[in-house]
Design an enzyme around this catalytic site. Structure first.
Site, PDB file in Angstrom:
ATOM      1  CG  HIS A  13      -2.055   0.902   1.198  1.00  0.00           C
ATOM      2  ND1 HIS A  13      -2.252   1.888   2.137  1.00  0.00           N
ATOM      3  CD2 HIS A  13      -3.095   1.015   0.324  1.00  0.00           C
ATOM      4  CE1 HIS A  13      -3.353   2.562   1.864  1.00  0.00           C
ATOM      5  NE2 HIS A  13      -3.878   2.060   0.781  1.00  0.00           N
ATOM      6  CE  LYS A  39      -1.458   4.852  -1.564  1.00  0.00           C
ATOM      7  NZ  LYS A  39      -1.985   4.387  -0.286  1.00  0.00           N
ATOM      8  CG  ASP A  69      18.167  12.996  -9.668  1.00  0.00           C
ATOM      9  OD1 ASP A  69      18.197  11.928 -10.312  1.00  0.00           O
ATOM     10  OD2 ASP A  69      17.995  14.100 -10.206  1.00  0.00           O
ATOM     11  CG  HIS A 102      -7.801   8.194   0.059  1.00  0.00           C
ATOM     12  ND1 HIS A 102      -6.484   8.141  -0.366  1.00  0.00           N
ATOM     13  CD2 HIS A 102      -8.186   6.906   0.230  1.00  0.00           C
ATOM     14  CE1 HIS A 102      -6.099   6.883  -0.453  1.00  0.00           C
ATOM     15  NE2 HIS A 102      -7.108   6.109  -0.090  1.00  0.00           N
ATOM     16  CE  LYS A 156      -4.230   6.761   2.558  1.00  0.00           C
ATOM     17  NZ  LYS A 156      -5.479   6.037   2.671  1.00  0.00           N
ATOM     18  CG  ASP A 161       0.585  16.912  23.063  1.00  0.00           C
ATOM     19  OD1 ASP A 161      -0.645  16.998  23.233  1.00  0.00           O
ATOM     20  OD2 ASP A 161       1.310  16.169  23.744  1.00  0.00           O
TER      21      ASP A 161
END
Length: 481
Positions: free
Chosen positions: A223, A225, A230, A399, A401, A406
């Site tokens: 999952h 991404k 470079d 979508h 995440k 704090d």
């Protein structure tokens, strides 16, 4: 007449030779009581189909060390640096933002060899349009290599744009390596692979699923991404390569998401994760200073890139989330498309709220997955009773995440707040220790909050009985995934 005694005889025989041996295997795996009970219930109710379902979705590979990277060069060096950093925490006075969360930093160094880097600058990218613009611009400037790893790479308009850009850069002499998850990118045609490979671009599917061989691994998906350019510029977050990240989805509306661009030392740690996955799919090592520049240790945002999945002995991302929540003193702000927490994570959220920490969670009102939505909603009442504030995002499907704790702890990445991300999927998250960055992320949280509606406990309890029933069914089934 139908002989029911014969039917029950065959049923009993099938139960004895299938369900009982598998139930013993599940018990010996020492999973959480919730998962064990859910699987055994499935085996009792569906003795034959339950076994097949377990063989496809239920096997535990973390303890079996199936995902080995023992031949990966550079692994010893990473562990050596990790050990050095652990010793430094005892010997060197750290900046306040780092020392405040040094228990979490040490945790990830121990569990995942997640190196702490300091010479970093960041850019928060909201939604697909901004993410693709920054990504394509960075790829266009590549001089030596481009490494991409995605759960979904679609052969659509945005996927074609990326393919054409990669072909152009390869013609310029830039090395290009691509990993795509075999299930997430199932619709990617052989022609797409062939065109890249014929132009000297290396592309591999992660954990191919072909019946009947390897169907037992269908549940273990990559999952992540990750993009590394470079060895100096990196991307991580929730955005895959597909048109719906620009155009939205039917019935749910616009797609809201968040990605993070990083420049600096943390990119090398993103590269470590990519290199491990590359070795797993290709048995080829990525080594050298062109890929792993020396840490500058310059001033900048302190970042740890932590990977989680069956390729690690410990659930590093989940442990970091848990530690951050239970140690929170002021606030916990969480945004997740799927709220399906394991028991210990649910307890952490409730404990924080009952300790009068300001706990707020944004979840989508409309989802891209009906069962996930029902299961998410099954946790809302319990959290509301503990004082957690729940907000339903109304402007489309969110979508994103990310989480803030704090004043100076935040994380953005690929991990949802659910069973699969914490225990099963291959994930990666950036953990940042910066007051300025947290303030910037809080601004985005407040913007998302304006597009959301708070749910009251009374309002939630008065929902239709049918809604509660299907959510309860989804709740029971969730531990099996």
């Amino acid at each position: 007449m139908f002989d029911w005694s014969q039917y029950f005889g065959w049923f009993y025989f099938a139960f004895m030779i299938t369900a009982i041996p598998v139930a013993i295997m599940i018990i010996l795996e020492k999973r959480s009581p919730y998962k064990t009970a859910a699987w055994i219930l499935a085996l009792i109710l569906l003795p034959i189909f339950g076994v097949l379902f377990y063989l496809v979705f239920g096997q535990e590979y973390r303890k079996r060390k199936m995902f080995s990277v023992r031949g990966l060069k550079g692994l010893k060096e990473v562990r050596k640096i990790s050990a050095q950093q652990l010793r430094q925490f005892k010997q060197i006075e750290q900046p306040k933002e780092v020392s405040e969360f040094q228990n979490i930093i040490r945790l990830m160094l121990n569990s995942s060899n997640a190196l702490l880097t300091t010479g970093n600058t960041t850019q928060i990218l909201v939604n697909g349009e901004n993410t693709f613009k920054a990504l394509f611009e960075a790829i266009g400037k590549a001089k030596h290599h481009i490494h991409l790893e995605y759960y979904i790479l679609a052969d659509d308009v945005i996927g074609t744009r990326l393919k054409e850009l990669l072909l152009k850069k390869r013609a310029e002499g830039v090395e290009v390596r691509v990993i795509v998850d075999d299930v997430g990118s199932w619709e990617l045609k052989k022609k797409f692979y062939r065109e890249l490979r014929e132009n000297s671009i290396e592309i591999y599917p992660f954990m191919e699923v072909r019946f009947p061989r390897l169907t037992s691994k269908v549940n273990y998906r990559n999952h992540r991404k990750i993009v590394v350019i470079d060895g100096k510029t990196g991307f991580i977050g929730g955005v895959n390569i597909a048109d719906h990240y620009l155009n939205g989805i039917p019935k749910a509306g616009p797609w809201y998401d968040m990605h993070l661009k990083i420049e600096g030392d943390a990119v090398a740690t993103l590269q470590i994760i990519f290199a491990a996955d590359w070795f797993f799919v290709s048995q080829k090592n990525i080594v050298g200073r062109k890929y792993f520049p020396v840490f500058s240790e310059a001033p900048g945002i302190p970042i740890q890139i932590c990977a989680g999945g069956p390729d690690y002995d410990w659930e590093g991302i989940a442990q970091a989330f848990f530690a951050a929540i239970v140690n929170a003193r002021k606030r916990v702000y969480l945004v997740t498309p799927y709220l399906m927490p394991p028991a210990e994570m649910l307890m952490a959220l409730k404990t924080a709220a009952l300790s009068q920490v300001d706990v707020r969670i944004i979840i989508p009102e409309k989802s891209d997955a009906r069962l996930s939505k029902w299961c998410t909603f099954s946790y809302v009442e319990e959290l509301l009773e503990a004082g957690v504030r729940i907000f339903l995002f109304k402007a489309g499907f969110i979508h994103s995440k990310y989480m803030l704790v704090d004043d100076s702890f935040s994380t953005i990445g690929t991990s949802n707040f659910d069973f699969r991300s914490f225990e099963t999927n291959f994930e990666a998250n950036a953990f940042l220790y910066s007051r300025e960055f947290s303030a910037e992320l809080e601004t985005h949280f407040l913007n998302d909050l304006e597009k959301s509606e708070e749910v009251s406990l009374l309002q939630w309890q008065e929902r239709p009985v049918l809604d509660k029933f299907r959510e309860s069914l989804a709740h029971v089934a969730a531990p099996m995934f």
